[in-house]
Write a protein that holds these residues in place. Sequence first.
Motif, PDB file in Angstrom:
ATOM      1  N   HIS A  66     -19.843  -8.252  12.062  1.00 26.72           N
ATOM      2  CA  HIS A  66     -19.382  -8.382  13.438  1.00 26.72           C
ATOM      3  C   HIS A  66     -18.723  -7.082  13.878  1.00 26.72           C
ATOM      4  N   GLY A  77     -24.644 -13.160  19.794  1.00 25.37           N
ATOM      5  CA  GLY A  77     -24.997 -13.168  18.386  1.00 25.37           C
ATOM      6  C   GLY A  77     -26.454 -12.835  18.129  1.00 25.37           C
ATOM      7  N   LEU A 102     -22.260 -10.934  15.000  1.00 24.62           N
ATOM      8  CA  LEU A 102     -21.592 -11.207  16.273  1.00 24.62           C
ATOM      9  C   LEU A 102     -21.117  -9.902  16.894  1.00 24.62           C
TER      10      LEU A 102
END
Length: 154
Positions: A66, A77, A102
């Motif tokens: 992420h 995402g 993400l």
Amino acid sequence: MQISNILKQEAVRVIGAASSKKRLFQEVAEVAHSAYGLDASPTVEALLDRESLGPTGVGHGVALPHARLSGIDRVVGVFVSLEKPLDFGAVDRQPVDVVFALFAPVDAGVEHLKALALVSRTLREQSFCTKLRANPDPSTLHTILTESQSVQAA
């Protein structure tokens, strides 16, 4: 928040293999570019920068890379299923084949954490990951991922 709010169908891919973590991040960035218009080069750099703080391989073949990016206005995402698992430096030292990346705005704050917790909670279920691993079709994978909350909530 639900996975269906952060994951477009075009952001789900099945990839044969990635030769390295960096190459995997390049693939993820290309998917993020085509699905959300994110600039690939800064996306790769942001993922690598975050990974340098500690591996995002959470165990049991799952990784949750992420990063925060400028130029986006909500959390999005990318889901990638790897046909050939990749050594990812995961906490349990197991290779990774399920990757949910993400991306959040720089100032996302709690929304980024909520999305990360949601995805982590969802992919913690071994039976759920088994179902993902058994389906090589991106459309089917998207359906499994986005319907997971409604099944869990019932």
